[in-house]
Design an enzyme around this catalytic site. Sequence first.
Site, PDB file in Angstrom:
ATOM      1  N   GLY A   1       0.786   7.552  -9.513  1.00  0.00           N
ATOM      2  CA  GLY A   1       0.279   8.647  -9.176  1.00  0.00           C
ATOM      3  C   GLY A   1      -0.487   8.934 -10.456  1.00  0.00           C
ATOM      4  O   GLY A   1      -0.609   8.605 -11.032  1.00  0.00           O
TER       5      GLY A   1
ATOM      6  N   CYS B   1       6.363  -6.396 -13.430  1.00  0.00           N
ATOM      7  CA  CYS B   1       7.234  -4.937 -12.620  1.00  0.00           C
ATOM      8  C   CYS B   1       8.271  -4.706 -13.981  1.00  0.00           C
ATOM      9  O   CYS B   1       8.598  -5.175 -14.314  1.00  0.00           O
ATOM     10  CB  CYS B   1       8.313  -5.378 -11.549  1.00  0.00           C
ATOM     11  SG  CYS B   1       9.132  -5.004 -10.742  1.00  0.00           S
TER      12      CYS B   1
HETATM   13  C1  LIG Z   1       7.947   3.289  -5.052  1.00  0.00           C
HETATM   14  C2  LIG Z   1       7.070   2.469  -5.343  1.00  0.00           C
HETATM   15  C3  LIG Z   1       7.808   0.773  -4.826  1.00  0.00           C
HETATM   16  C4  LIG Z   1       7.105  -0.166  -5.938  1.00  0.00           C
HETATM   17  N1  LIG Z   1       6.580  -1.665  -5.213  1.00  0.00           N
HETATM   18  C5  LIG Z   1       6.023  -2.508  -5.934  1.00  0.00           C
HETATM   19  C6  LIG Z   1       6.478  -3.993  -5.323  1.00  0.00           C
HETATM   20  O1  LIG Z   1       6.964  -4.537  -4.812  1.00  0.00           O
HETATM   21  N2  LIG Z   1       5.132  -4.647  -6.223  1.00  0.00           N
HETATM   22  C7  LIG Z   1       4.058  -4.499  -6.998  1.00  0.00           C
HETATM   23  O2  LIG Z   1       3.012  -5.039  -7.590  1.00  0.00           O
HETATM   24  N3  LIG Z   1       4.277  -3.339  -7.233  1.00  0.00           N
HETATM   25  C8  LIG Z   1       4.718  -2.001  -6.453  1.00  0.00           C
HETATM   26  N4  LIG Z   1       5.148  -0.971  -7.220  1.00  0.00           N
HETATM   27  C9  LIG Z   1       3.577  -0.773  -7.632  1.00  0.00           C
HETATM   28  C10 LIG Z   1       2.287   0.122  -6.890  1.00  0.00           C
HETATM   29  O3  LIG Z   1       1.584  -1.244  -6.245  1.00  0.00           O
HETATM   30  C11 LIG Z   1       1.532   0.011  -7.506  1.00  0.00           C
HETATM   31  O4  LIG Z   1       0.838  -0.463  -8.752  1.00  0.00           O
HETATM   32  C12 LIG Z   1       1.393   1.930  -8.688  1.00  0.00           C
HETATM   33  O5  LIG Z   1       2.520   2.271  -8.016  1.00  0.00           O
HETATM   34  C13 LIG Z   1       0.448   3.318  -9.515  1.00  0.00           C
HETATM   35  O6  LIG Z   1       0.139   2.838  -7.729  1.00  0.00           O
HETATM   36  P1  LIG Z   1      -0.037   4.393  -7.506  1.00  0.00           P
HETATM   37  O7  LIG Z   1       0.060   5.612  -8.965  1.00  0.00           O
HETATM   38  O8  LIG Z   1      -1.400   4.200  -6.833  1.00  0.00           O
HETATM   39  O9  LIG Z   1       0.994   4.415  -7.143  1.00  0.00           O
HETATM   40  C14 LIG Z   1       5.157   0.060  -6.822  1.00  0.00           C
HETATM   41  C15 LIG Z   1       5.102   1.241  -7.020  1.00  0.00           C
HETATM   42  C16 LIG Z   1       6.769   1.956  -6.106  1.00  0.00           C
HETATM   43  C17 LIG Z   1       5.309   3.954  -6.853  1.00  0.00           C
END
Ligand SMILES: Cc1cc2nc3c(=O)[nH]c(=O)nc-3n(C[C@H](O)[C@H](O)[C@H](O)COP(=O)(O)O)c2cc1C
Length: 326
Positions: free
Chosen positions: A217, A129
Amino acid sequence: MSCRIAGVRLPTPLVLASGVWGTSPTLLERAARTGAGAVAAKTCTLAPRRGHRNPTAIDWGHGLINAMGLPNPGAAEEVELLRDAARRLAALGVPLIASIAADTVEDFGRAAAIVSEADPALIEVNISCPNVESSHGEMFASSAEAAAAVTRQVKSSTPIPCLVKLSPNVADIAAIARAVAAAGADGITAINTMPGMLVDAESGAPVLANGTGGISGAALKPIALRCVHEISGAVELPIIGTGGVITGTDAVEMLSAGAACVGIGSAIVFRGENAFSSILEELKVWLAEHGYRCLEDIRGRTHRGAGAAVVVTNPPPVPGWEKTRA
Ligand SMILES: Cc1cc2nc3c(=O)[nH]c(=O)nc-3n(C[C@H](O)[C@H](O)[C@H](O)COP(=O)(O)O)c2cc1C
């Protein structure tokens, strides 16, 4: 459309990524009912966390940037939410993934032991994170030694298979993947968000209250594809390929880069509640139209050769960008 990760069967290859939608058992159930083949709960820590001040998440035109700061009720309360979620998901045949983070190697082990009481199918170990400070001084995902130490600790604390979630913000992600594989990881989730920043032109101030945040995204997709390609070339572990998957074609690309299944996060913000069913349908149509019978037919195609065709599937750049070049 079914697939397996670390011995766990997923009815579809789409996995709800941690934190974006899955903050409550009812939301996790909704993701499962709309086509997710597994769902990851929001990351929890040993003690409750309030998270950062708003604004914490913004659509900036090419994806999201967020600095939530891991708000969560703490592992003890999370267990009750996970139990409820596991009950709801069992009826649907959709596995639950618990997600943990911690400040120290020892606390990763404690958090793993606590969430194991809810008997999730898998535990995702969030060492990546970008929005929280750790007493370690940097993300555990930053070094092969630290990532391996966390993996060993979690593995010795629970019998439940563990996925280690890696960061794109490292010099050599394949080396980190090899280290967690050698330490006993059962799978890898790649990737977490990429650190970034938005600045308000008028005031010159950072837009997020935290200053910086994590990019997800569409803008993240090429980075995620590169990471998944490198990891799948380095280790035999199954990978949940996550980052910028918004359409069925994006999912095809992620599987082609070597992912066992595909994480979906920001797409829910951009495509709404039916993101999973829409992406699943697009994936099925793509496979059928291209004469593929199953996911295995396209998995890892990036390792079989390059330069076959160049088709730009992304939206065009910001309107007016040509003028800025003139
Ligand atoms: C609003 C938000 C909250 C997130 N919270 C977490 C989290 O609590 N734990 C985690 O491992 N990843 C968290 N992520 C990361 C996502 O799990 C993911 O790895 C990342 O957004 C990339 O994927 P995407 O492009 O499909 O969103 C978060 C992402 C977003 C946008």
